[in-house]
Design an enzyme around this catalytic site. Structure first.
Site: not given
Length: 433
Positions: A317, A110
């Protein structure tokens, strides 16, 4: 006879230490030499997953909902000073070794998070969610050590609102650094901020890696052993290892149904096959990476979109599935894409999504979609893996023109995304996995 996907997975294991890239045809193409390390990266529903997930992949409606929740939390975190962090929705995982001797841990990757953590023993089913692998047991590692409460490393958590105060050892004489992270999707994790050896690849060991040894979790989970934070704050893996690898890293996300990608620390010695656009931090967030979109084309035709509507930029992202665009660019893209796909029946949607019923069609032609970034960098998205998700156009609206958008992981598929910390740019290399 072994399936092509199994063959690809075996090839990656054999050649992974040589930083090889495996193409869809099964070829092994050496990647540029690096001073760093690389590890295989897979989708947890993909054929090369160490322990393929038994739950079904999210439908487009579910992915869209979670994507919007994640985007909302990233924005609120930036505005109110990092009170929470993002939802765990990325679904791309890497397998690393933690401790001495090294114990394999499957971690969700992430770029929207900084602090890495794993579930630690002893932890019962009430305090920890079920995972397929054994819990990491710090008592069995010769290199494990809790971080002292008064240390500078612990104090760095306070500046990022990750500190849960100091907890006492069983004898009540030594304090330990506590951490706490609350994710937008409802998961909360807390435990002891700790120091341990992290094995990235054979011979590539980070001796003093700071991570969260989690003893209490609440809320939903993503079936992984923990999380690997790749954000821009001091707690992230790239920043912690900047003295070794320069703070740069890259990854290639494979399509869900095929092959394996990679996560690599350190920049290639030769970046001539990358196209770079400037990259900055998002507001005072300290975690998120921001680039500027300037144009979109569909089927080779540039859409007429005023550049000012892109002023908010895109947060890059990898933990968000779907890309978010301001209202005008999204409407233009949707209209042009629907026109190019007029031969296929649209599925009615209350949210005005662009989803198709391809039942009965043996051959579907999807138009090429390209994104242009600052500096004239044009990136062709992989077709169809970088454009469609579950038969739907993998874009949604972020808000009014000029509002911040998101570049999601569907659009990143098969591209090598190079985060060049020293050059301050984001590099794109096509067909990398």
């Amino acid at each position: 006879m072994a399936s092509p996907h199994l063959f690809l997975c075996i090839l990656l294991v054999v050649f992974g230490s040589y930083l090889s890239t495996i193409s869809a045809a099964g070829d092994v193409t050496p990647r540029p030499n690096r001073a760093g390390a690389a590890v295989p990266l897979v989708h947890r529903h993909g054929p090369c997953a160490k322990s393929p997930s038994t739950d079904k992949p999210s439908s487009f409606a579910e992915a869209l909902h979670r994507s919007r929740v994640r985007a909302d939390y990233i924005m609120s975190r930036a505005l109110r000073g990092r009170g929470t962090t993002t939802t765990m929705e990325g679904k791309y995982v890497v397998t690393l070794g933690l401790g001495t001797p090294a114990v394999e841990q499957v971690l969700l990757m992430d770029t929207g998070s900084d602090l890495s953590w794993v579930q630690c023993a002893p932890c019962n089913s009430t305090d920890c969610y079920p995972q397929k692998d054994p819990l990491f047991d710090p008592r069995k590692s010769s290199t494990y050590a809790p971080i002292p409460c008064g240390s500078n490393v612990c104090k760095s958590l306070q500046s990022n609102h990750l500190n849960n105060g100091c907890s006492m050892n069983g004898n009540g004489t030594q304090s330990q650094c506590g951490y706490r992270v609350e994710y937008g999707g409802g998961l909360k994790t807390r435990g002891v901020y700790s120091n341990e050896a992290l094995t990235l690849a054979p011979g590539e060991v980070v001796k003093d890696f700071h991570f969260g040894c989690a003893y209490k979790q609440r809320g939903a989970d993503d079936k992984s052993d923990g999380l690997l934070g790749l954000g821009g704050a001091p707690q992230s893996l790239p920043v912690q290892t900047s003295a070794l690898y320069g703070g740069s890293f890259s990854y290639c996300l494979p399509p869900v149904s095929s092959g394996t990608g990679f996560l690599a620390l350190g920049a290639p010695s030769n970046t001539s096959d990358f196209s770079f656009t400037p990259m900055t931090d998002f507001m005072d967030d300290g975690t998120s990476y921001l680039v500027k979109l300037t144009g979109i084309s569909v089927g080779g035709k540039q859409l007429r979109i005023p550049r000012k509507v892109f002023e908010g930029g895109l947060i890059v992202d990898c933990g968000n599935i779907i890309s978010h665009l301001p209202s005008t660019p999204y409407a233009k893209l949707r209209s042009a894409f629907r026109a190019a796909m007029a031969a296929y029946p649209l599925i009615p949607s209350d949210d005005d999504d662009t989803c198709y019923n391809f039942t009965g069609y043996s051959d579907v032609t999807v138009p090429k979609v390209a994104l242009t970034f600052t500096g004239g960098v044009t990136v062709d998205l992989d077709v169809p893996n970088g454009v469609l998700l579950d038969g739907c156009l993998a874009f949604t609206e972020s808000g009014s023109d000029g509002y911040v958008g998101f570049l999601g992981n569907v659009q990143m598929r098969t591209l090598e995304m190079l985060y060049d910390a020293r050059g301050g740019g984001l590099g794109f290399r096509a067909g990398a996995c």
